[in-house]
Design a protein around this motif. Structure first.
Motif, PDB file in Angstrom:
ATOM      1  N   ASN A 131       0.818  -1.201   0.000  1.00 48.54           N
ATOM      2  CA  ASN A 131       0.000   0.000   0.000  1.00 48.54           C
ATOM      3  C   ASN A 131       0.856   1.257   0.000  1.00 48.54           C
ATOM      4  N   ALA A 132       1.877   1.280   0.848  1.00 49.60           N
ATOM      5  CA  ALA A 132       2.731   2.461   0.938  1.00 49.60           C
ATOM      6  C   ALA A 132       3.429   2.734  -0.391  1.00 49.60           C
ATOM      7  N   GLN A 133       3.904   1.680  -1.036  1.00 45.91           N
ATOM      8  CA  GLN A 133       4.606   1.841  -2.313  1.00 45.91           C
ATOM      9  C   GLN A 133       3.714   2.495  -3.358  1.00 45.91           C
ATOM     10  N   TRP A 134       2.508   1.963  -3.529  1.00 47.25           N
ATOM     11  CA  TRP A 134       1.645   2.448  -4.606  1.00 47.25           C
ATOM     12  C   TRP A 134       0.867   3.686  -4.212  1.00 47.25           C
ATOM     13  N   ARG A 135       0.604   3.873  -2.939  1.00 45.98           N
ATOM     14  CA  ARG A 135      -0.018   5.128  -2.481  1.00 45.98           C
ATOM     15  C   ARG A 135       0.925   6.302  -2.735  1.00 45.98           C
ATOM     16  N   ASP A 136       2.205   6.121  -2.398  1.00 43.56           N
ATOM     17  CA  ASP A 136       3.174   7.193  -2.620  1.00 43.56           C
ATOM     18  C   ASP A 136       3.421   7.409  -4.109  1.00 43.56           C
ATOM     19  N   TRP A 137       3.418   6.325  -4.875  1.00 43.46           N
ATOM     20  CA  TRP A 137       3.675   6.435  -6.309  1.00 43.46           C
ATOM     21  C   TRP A 137       2.560   7.180  -7.016  1.00 43.46           C
ATOM     22  N   ILE A 138       1.318   6.806  -6.741  1.00 45.01           N
ATOM     23  CA  ILE A 138       0.196   7.464  -7.422  1.00 45.01           C
ATOM     24  C   ILE A 138       0.103   8.925  -7.009  1.00 45.01           C
ATOM     25  N   THR A 139       0.457   9.230  -5.771  1.00 49.90           N
ATOM     26  CA  THR A 139       0.459  10.621  -5.312  1.00 49.90           C
ATOM     27  C   THR A 139       1.491  11.433  -6.079  1.00 49.90           C
ATOM     28  N   GLN A 140       2.694  10.896  -6.194  1.00 55.06           N
ATOM     29  CA  GLN A 140       3.771  11.586  -6.898  1.00 55.06           C
ATOM     30  C   GLN A 140       3.456  11.754  -8.385  1.00 55.06           C
ATOM     31  N   GLU A 141       2.876  10.730  -8.995  1.00 60.02           N
ATOM     32  CA  GLU A 141       2.598  10.766 -10.422  1.00 60.02           C
ATOM     33  C   GLU A 141       1.472  11.734 -10.794  1.00 60.02           C
ATOM     34  N   LEU A 142       0.470  11.872  -9.931  1.00 60.79           N
ATOM     35  CA  LEU A 142      -0.711  12.644 -10.302  1.00 60.79           C
ATOM     36  C   LEU A 142      -0.725  14.069  -9.764  1.00 60.79           C
ATOM     37  N   ASP A 143      -0.084  14.306  -8.633  1.00 63.90           N
ATOM     38  CA  ASP A 143      -0.142  15.639  -8.036  1.00 63.90           C
ATOM     39  C   ASP A 143       0.551  16.650  -8.949  1.00 63.90           C
ATOM     40  N   SER A 144      -0.200  17.662  -9.390  1.00 63.92           N
ATOM     41  CA  SER A 144       0.329  18.597 -10.381  1.00 63.92           C
ATOM     42  C   SER A 144      -0.474  19.887 -10.329  1.00 63.92           C
ATOM     43  N   ASN A 145      -0.261  20.746 -11.327  1.00 65.53           N
ATOM     44  CA  ASN A 145      -1.033  21.982 -11.402  1.00 65.53           C
ATOM     45  C   ASN A 145      -2.492  21.719 -11.765  1.00 65.53           C
ATOM     46  N   HIS A 146      -2.768  20.564 -12.364  1.00 60.77           N
ATOM     47  CA  HIS A 146      -4.121  20.242 -12.825  1.00 60.77           C
ATOM     48  C   HIS A 146      -4.878  19.353 -11.836  1.00 60.77           C
ATOM     49  N   ILE A 147      -4.153  18.493 -11.155  1.00 62.11           N
ATOM     50  CA  ILE A 147      -4.761  17.543 -10.222  1.00 62.11           C
ATOM     51  C   ILE A 147      -4.034  17.641  -8.892  1.00 62.11           C
ATOM     52  N   VAL A 170      -8.400  12.409  -4.786  1.00 57.70           N
ATOM     53  CA  VAL A 170      -7.865  13.176  -5.912  1.00 57.70           C
ATOM     54  C   VAL A 170      -8.830  14.318  -6.215  1.00 57.70           C
ATOM     55  N   LEU A 171      -8.312  15.549  -6.234  1.00 57.38           N
ATOM     56  CA  LEU A 171      -9.129  16.733  -6.462  1.00 57.38           C
ATOM     57  C   LEU A 171      -8.858  17.313  -7.844  1.00 57.38           C
ATOM     58  N   PHE A 172      -9.928  17.622  -8.565  1.00 59.40           N
ATOM     59  CA  PHE A 172      -9.857  18.164  -9.908  1.00 59.40           C
ATOM     60  C   PHE A 172     -10.260  19.640  -9.886  1.00 59.40           C
ATOM     61  N   PRO A 173     -10.047  20.357 -10.980  1.00 54.94           N
ATOM     62  CA  PRO A 173     -10.382  21.784 -10.981  1.00 54.94           C
ATOM     63  C   PRO A 173     -11.836  22.080 -10.635  1.00 54.94           C
ATOM     64  N   ASP A 174     -12.745  21.195 -11.036  1.00 52.75           N
ATOM     65  CA  ASP A 174     -14.165  21.418 -10.768  1.00 52.75           C
ATOM     66  C   ASP A 174     -14.911  20.088 -10.876  1.00 52.75           C
ATOM     67  N   ALA A 175     -16.212  20.138 -10.606  1.00 46.18           N
ATOM     68  CA  ALA A 175     -17.042  18.933 -10.630  1.00 46.18           C
ATOM     69  C   ALA A 175     -17.115  18.317 -12.019  1.00 46.18           C
ATOM     70  N   GLU A 176     -17.092  19.159 -13.051  1.00 46.45           N
ATOM     71  CA  GLU A 176     -17.166  18.648 -14.418  1.00 46.45           C
ATOM     72  C   GLU A 176     -15.948  17.782 -14.750  1.00 46.45           C
ATOM     73  N   HIS A 177     -14.757  18.246 -14.354  1.00 44.93           N
ATOM     74  CA  HIS A 177     -13.543  17.464 -14.601  1.00 44.93           C
ATOM     75  C   HIS A 177     -13.561  16.154 -13.802  1.00 44.93           C
ATOM     76  N   ALA A 178     -14.091  16.207 -12.567  1.00 47.70           N
ATOM     77  CA  ALA A 178     -14.173  14.992 -11.746  1.00 47.70           C
ATOM     78  C   ALA A 178     -15.092  13.967 -12.404  1.00 47.70           C
ATOM     79  N   LYS A 179     -16.203  14.437 -12.976  1.00 50.64           N
ATOM     80  CA  LYS A 179     -17.133  13.521 -13.650  1.00 50.64           C
ATOM     81  C   LYS A 179     -16.498  12.941 -14.905  1.00 50.64           C
TER      82      LYS A 179
END
Length: 364
Positions: A277-293, A305-314
């Motif tokens: 869990n720690a390996q892939w939790r940290d990996w997905i966090t590092q890979e996705l955390d950005s200016n967009h997500i 995971v938080l997106f710019p708005d509800a439309e992007h989340a959908k």
């Protein structure tokens, strides 16, 4: 008899919004369920063997106090077996606590994005729930204490929290407890304790040993035994006595008791689950955390995971669903309409999630 005359539920029951479980794929589909925070490695082989052995004795009532399981928990976790109560999942125990310690005119306090079961069980007991705003999706100790009134009887605290994955340090939890009156029960819900890697975290066990108004609640559901519905708690002798007077006499089934006892002692499997869990939790966090997500730092077996708005989340939810990856929409239950909760799964599932979301960000 008139159709207008029928049994009427207690006041407030029809105001309760039912709990919404994570979605599953259609029967027979190859969809990967990442919506319910289940174990990506299945259950402990020793727990499976113990469960199967119980099939030879399905005609016999289980031992009423879950003694076999309480003994295993006491040995592994270093607690007094007499201070342990087991239940049909931790939800069963949380319901019992609310039933026994809340009533009409009482209040229970919780953080805004705390576990959605807390309002249900509070209102079902006839009490009012008080929601307290958070800071950066993390429970705010000062705000929780400010919300306490003479009517407060319980403070609910999921640590780590679901669905945000955030947590309070041992120091923060102790500060919260120190600010409560002795007649207020602090319920520390450690459903994800097995997955925590933060150095300043502590399960509520030590605090329970020091104070009579603290109870620590745990579960096996995140450790591969979700189907068996096994939960447990550690509390004061007085609290244990109260709950044992009310709980069902055979509230934990025999296969579940034996499987959970075996899982408790299989510390090697638990360690492997935590490491994966720690390996892939940290990996997905590092890979996705950005200016967009934005991925909220998590200590659970999931990430929010938080997106710019509800439309992007959908759009993200639908894109993942189309590829057979089912995640959790948290808008309906928690009001976080621009967020998704993604359970940590297999390597293949995590790589798939990251690839789809990265491609979506480039397109949108």
């Amino acid at each position: 008899m008139s159709d207008d005359i029928r049994p009427i539920p207690q006041p407030g029951i029809l105001d309760i919004a039912a709990y919404l479980p994570g979605k599953s794929g259609a029967a027979g589909s190859n969809a990967v369920k990442l919506s319910a925070n289940e174990s990506p490695l299945g259950a402990s082989p020793k727990a499976i063997a113990a469960f199967r052995s119980a099939a030879e004795h399905l005609e016999i009532y289980p031992e009423g106090s879950s003694k076999v399981l309480r003994t295993a928990l006491a040995e592994v976790h270093g607690v007094d077996a007499e201070r342990i109560v087991c239940g049909n999942g931790s939800d069963d125990l949380l319901h019992l606590i609310a039933q026994c310690y809340l009533g009409e005119g009482d209040e229970a306090v919780m953080n805004r994005y705390g576990f959605s079961v807390y309002p249900i069980i509070t209102k079902a007991a006839g009490a009012d729930i008080v929601m307290v705003d958070e800071t950066d999706y993390t429970a705010d100790v000062g705000a929780l204490l400010d919300a306490v009134t003479p009517k407060t009887k319980i403070v609910w605290l999921a640590n780590p929290n679901n669905p945000t994955g955030t947590y309070l340090s041992d120091e923060a939890v102790r500060r919260l407890h120190a600010g409560l009156r002795p007649d207020i029960l602090l319920v520390i819900d450690n459903a994800y304790a097995e997955y925590v890697t933060a150095d300043d975290f502590a399960v509520g066990q030590a605090l329970v040993a020091e104070a009579s108004n603290v109870v620590m609640v745990r579960t096996f559901s995140k450790m591969g035994l979700a189907a068996s519905r096994i939960g447990w708690l550690v509390g004061s002798p007085e609290l244990v006595d109260v709950l044992n007077r009310v709980r069902g006499p055979f509230n934990v089934n025999l296969p579940g008791q034996l499987a959970a006892a075996a899982a408790t002692r299989d510390t090697e499997f638990t360690a492997r689950l935590r490491a994966h869990n720690a390996q892939w939790r940290d990996w997905i966090t590092q890979e996705l955390d950005s200016n967009h997500i934005h991925v909220v730092p998590s200590q659970g077996n999931f990430v929010m995971v938080l997106f710019p708005d509800a439309e992007h989340a959908k759009l993200a939810f639908d894109a993942l669903m189309e590829r057979g990856l089912i995640v959790r929409e948290i808008g309906p239950s928690y009001g976080i309409t621009h967020g998704l909760r993604i359970s940590i799964g297999s390597e293949q599932a995590m790589v798939g999630v990251v690839g789809i979301l990265k491609a979506l960000v480039k397109i949108s």
